[in-house]
Every structure is written in C-alpha cells, then in structure tokens.
Design a protein around this motif. Structure first.
Motif, mmCIF file in Angstrom:
data_model
loop_
_atom_site.group_PDB
_atom_site.id
_atom_site.type_symbol
_atom_site.label_atom_id
_atom_site.label_comp_id
_atom_site.label_asym_id
_atom_site.label_seq_id
_atom_site.Cartn_x
_atom_site.Cartn_y
_atom_site.Cartn_z
ATOM 1 N N MET A 261 40.599 41.585 44.120
ATOM 2 C CA MET A 261 40.980 42.961 43.795
ATOM 3 C C MET A 261 41.481 43.122 42.364
ATOM 4 O O MET A 261 41.557 44.241 41.857
ATOM 5 C CB MET A 261 42.045 43.456 44.782
ATOM 6 C CG MET A 261 43.418 42.791 44.646
ATOM 7 S SD MET A 261 43.465 41.081 45.230
ATOM 8 C CE MET A 261 43.088 41.294 46.976
ATOM 9 N N ILE A 262 41.803 42.037 41.680
ATOM 10 C CA ILE A 262 42.306 42.142 40.308
ATOM 11 C C ILE A 262 41.185 42.140 39.275
ATOM 12 O O ILE A 262 41.435 42.369 38.098
ATOM 13 C CB ILE A 262 43.305 41.006 39.994
ATOM 14 C CG1 ILE A 262 42.577 39.651 39.898
ATOM 15 C CG2 ILE A 262 44.422 40.954 41.017
ATOM 16 C CD1 ILE A 262 43.487 38.513 39.473
ATOM 17 N N GLU A 263 39.949 41.909 39.710
ATOM 18 C CA GLU A 263 38.839 41.797 38.751
ATOM 19 C C GLU A 263 38.637 43.091 37.973
ATOM 20 O O GLU A 263 38.407 43.067 36.759
ATOM 21 C CB GLU A 263 37.551 41.411 39.472
ATOM 22 C CG GLU A 263 36.376 41.249 38.523
ATOM 23 C CD GLU A 263 35.131 40.698 39.203
ATOM 24 O OE1 GLU A 263 34.035 40.863 38.629
ATOM 25 O OE2 GLU A 263 35.255 40.109 40.304
ATOM 26 N N ARG A 264 38.731 44.214 38.630
ATOM 27 C CA ARG A 264 38.499 45.492 37.942
ATOM 28 C C ARG A 264 39.507 45.703 36.816
ATOM 29 O O ARG A 264 39.141 46.133 35.710
ATOM 30 C CB ARG A 264 38.590 46.646 38.952
ATOM 31 C CG ARG A 264 38.329 48.012 38.332
ATOM 32 C CD ARG A 264 38.358 49.093 39.392
ATOM 33 N NE ARG A 264 38.123 50.411 38.802
ATOM 34 C CZ ARG A 264 38.130 51.544 39.491
ATOM 35 N NH1 ARG A 264 38.328 51.526 40.820
ATOM 36 N NH2 ARG A 264 37.918 52.693 38.892
ATOM 37 N N PHE B 125 39.312 38.016 28.980
ATOM 38 C CA PHE B 125 39.167 38.170 30.433
ATOM 39 C C PHE B 125 37.692 38.205 30.828
ATOM 40 O O PHE B 125 37.313 37.691 31.885
ATOM 41 C CB PHE B 125 39.873 39.433 30.910
ATOM 42 C CG PHE B 125 41.379 39.361 30.811
ATOM 43 C CD1 PHE B 125 42.026 38.144 30.712
ATOM 44 C CD2 PHE B 125 42.147 40.513 30.821
ATOM 45 C CE1 PHE B 125 43.415 38.060 30.638
ATOM 46 C CE2 PHE B 125 43.532 40.446 30.745
ATOM 47 C CZ PHE B 125 44.173 39.223 30.643
ATOM 48 N N ALA B 126 36.853 38.821 29.978
ATOM 49 C CA ALA B 126 35.417 38.856 30.269
ATOM 50 C C ALA B 126 34.857 37.439 30.302
ATOM 51 O O ALA B 126 34.024 37.116 31.158
ATOM 52 C CB ALA B 126 34.687 39.696 29.222
ATOM 53 N N ILE C 97 42.064 31.999 40.428
ATOM 54 C CA ILE C 97 42.966 33.029 40.949
ATOM 55 C C ILE C 97 42.198 34.320 41.220
ATOM 56 O O ILE C 97 42.438 35.005 42.220
ATOM 57 C CB ILE C 97 44.117 33.270 39.955
ATOM 58 C CG1 ILE C 97 45.011 32.028 39.893
ATOM 59 C CG2 ILE C 97 44.947 34.491 40.362
ATOM 60 C CD1 ILE C 97 46.063 32.076 38.808
ATOM 61 N N VAL C 98 41.239 34.643 40.333
ATOM 62 C CA VAL C 98 40.416 35.839 40.551
ATOM 63 C C VAL C 98 39.584 35.672 41.813
ATOM 64 O O VAL C 98 39.370 36.630 42.567
ATOM 65 C CB VAL C 98 39.505 36.112 39.336
ATOM 66 C CG1 VAL C 98 38.655 37.356 39.576
ATOM 67 C CG2 VAL C 98 40.338 36.290 38.074
ATOM 68 N N THR C 99 39.100 34.458 42.052
ATOM 69 C CA THR C 99 38.336 34.190 43.274
ATOM 70 C C THR C 99 39.207 34.418 44.506
ATOM 71 O O THR C 99 38.753 34.981 45.510
ATOM 72 C CB THR C 99 37.815 32.736 43.269
ATOM 73 O OG1 THR C 99 37.011 32.525 42.102
ATOM 74 C CG2 THR C 99 36.981 32.456 44.512
ATOM 75 N N GLY D 202 40.492 44.933 30.442
ATOM 76 C CA GLY D 202 41.302 44.315 29.410
ATOM 77 C C GLY D 202 42.787 44.456 29.649
ATOM 78 O O GLY D 202 43.587 44.398 28.700
ATOM 79 N N GLU D 203 43.177 44.597 30.905
ATOM 80 C CA GLU D 203 44.587 44.768 31.245
ATOM 81 C C GLU D 203 45.041 43.635 32.161
ATOM 82 O O GLU D 203 44.249 43.084 32.933
ATOM 83 C CB GLU D 203 44.811 46.114 31.936
ATOM 84 C CG GLU D 203 44.426 47.310 31.067
ATOM 85 C CD GLU D 203 44.537 48.627 31.820
ATOM 86 O OE1 GLU D 203 44.963 48.589 33.001
ATOM 87 O OE2 GLU D 203 44.197 49.666 31.239
#
Length: 259
Positions: free
Chosen positions: A118-121, A168-169, A112-114, A126-127
């Motif tokens: 834009m959600i990676e930051r 998340f990391a 999903i991050v791929t 940690g949010e």
C-alpha cells in the motif's frame, strides 16, 4: 584521457556523458593526483557565501588524493587477484564478502514495499510514506548512503536524499524480494588450496574496503561542497549571471571565476 582512465579505474564513478563541470574537475584532480604527494583530503568546507573558486579548489583537493589512493589500493588488489587466479582459486571465494554497494543496500527497502504494497503509490509520488517500518529503514539508509548517488563522481548528479522521486523509482524497479530468498544461504566449501590461500583473499578484500571507505568519506565532503555551489549559484541567478542554479554544472571549473 584522464576521464577515460578514471572510468577504467572506477567504472561506476562517472556517467557516460559527465557534466562539463565534473569533466574538467576530474581532469584537473587526476593530473594533480599524479604530481602532488599524497596528502589529506579537504578538511574545512568553505562557507557558501565564499566565491565559487573556493569550493572548486576544495573539490580538487578532495578528488586528487582520492584518485591517488584508489590507484594505489587497486594496484595492490590486482596483485592478489593475479595470484589467486594463477592458483585457480579466484572463483571459489564468495563475492558477498565485498563491500556493500548502495543498490544492494536498497534491497531491504524494496523488501518492505513487497511486505506493505500500500505504500508504493506514495513512493512513486516521491514522498515518504507514514509506514514506520519504511521510515525507519529509509532514515538508516540516508545516514549511511544519503550523500551517495549513482555515477556520484559527477557533482552535478543529485544525491539519493535530494531526489526522492528518482531514488524511490529506482528502488521500486528492483526485483521484488521474496520472503525466504537467501535467508539461509549455503556457503560453498572451499578447496584445501583455497583455504590455504584465504589470507590473500582477505588482503584483496582489505584493499576494496579501503577504497569504499575513502569513497564514502570523499562523497560526504563532496555533498557539502555541492550544496555550497548550488547556494552560490542561486545568488548568481538573482544577479542575472545564471538562468538557473543547475547552469553552473554547464560551466568549466576554469571559467567559474567569470560568473
């Protein structure tokens, strides 16, 4: 020796250097698993207002039957492993049939991050991002694996839904999922001998699924006990018995009564 035996039986259950609390807990539970008859796991979770000893005893009652079950089921699994290896078909069976591990369950989240870079930051902070696709997938992950952790046998290790930044990391450090990877995998054709012995492979899988099911159930109860212990530790901090709640993990289970 008991900790070494546990690490041999469950290689990813404890970290290389477990907390004092976890090491003494596992040693006692392992010894009791060899002595006491197999029983049910801890049923009633003590209230956090109760003394630490009640939660420690509940953890021992939880871990001891789990260790015994794993020994029994792994012994069964090893029997079928040897038979399949003796017939030279062990390597023909797909490891995708094995129970899904938490890290494997994280791969869709990495995908999903791929798809939404834009959600990676937000994740690195940690949010949980506002992206509804990720939020839905994360909720599903937590329902099934939120009470789990890497090296989860150490009760001092935060669970996946307790330390979002670390979780998340780890997800972001997984290899990025490409769009068509394994979308239409080609299943290898089993030899006639492997097909005839497939019943043994299914019995091997049954033992592995039995272990994974009980491990998840054990960690579900351990999660509640961990929260109880930390809540009690917070009261001990207020009373000046501990400097921080995490200091409880530096204490042997034999010494908790002195806190």
């Amino acid at each position: 020796m008991s900790v070494l035996a546990i690490c041999s039986l469950l290689p990813d259950f404890l970290p290389e250097h477990p907390s004092v609390f976890a090491q003494t807990l596992c040693e006692r539970a392992w010894n009791e698993s060899a002595q006491a008859p197999f029983g049910t796991q801890a049923g009633t979770i003590p209230q956090h207002q109760q003394a630490l000893e009640a939660n420690v005893q509940a953890l021992v009652r939880l871990y001891a039957p789990f260790f015994r079950l794993v020994q029994e089921q792994q012994k069964i699994a090893n029997t079928y492993t040897k038979r399949l290896a003796r017939w030279s078909v062990w390597d023909e069976y797909s490891r995708k049939d094995l129970p899904i591990l938490p890290e494997q369950a994280m791969l869709p989240l990495r995908g999903i991050v791929t798809a939404f870079p834009m959600i990676e930051r937000t994740l690195r902070q940690g949010e949980i991002p506002d992206n509804i696709v990720f939020r839905s997938a994360w909720r599903f992950f937590c329902l099934r694996y939120g009470h789990r952790a890497f090296c989860e046998g150490d009760i001092a290790v935060p669970r996946f839904d307790e330390d979002l930044q670390a979780t998340f990391a780890h997800i972001l450090n997984l290899a990025p999922v490409r769009k068509y990877d394994d979308e239409f995998p080609t299943a290898p054709t089993l030899s006639m001998k492997a097909r005839l012995l497939h019943v043994l492979w299914r019995k091997y899988l049954a033992a592995q699924y039995e272990i994974e099911t009980h491990r998840s159930e054990t960690m579900q109860q351990a999660y509640a006990l961990r929260q109880n212990i930390l809540a009690t530790a917070e009261h001990l901090v207020l009373r000046g018995r501990l400097q921080s709640p995490s200091d409880v993990w530096k204490t042997s289970i034999h010494d908790v009564a002195r806190l």
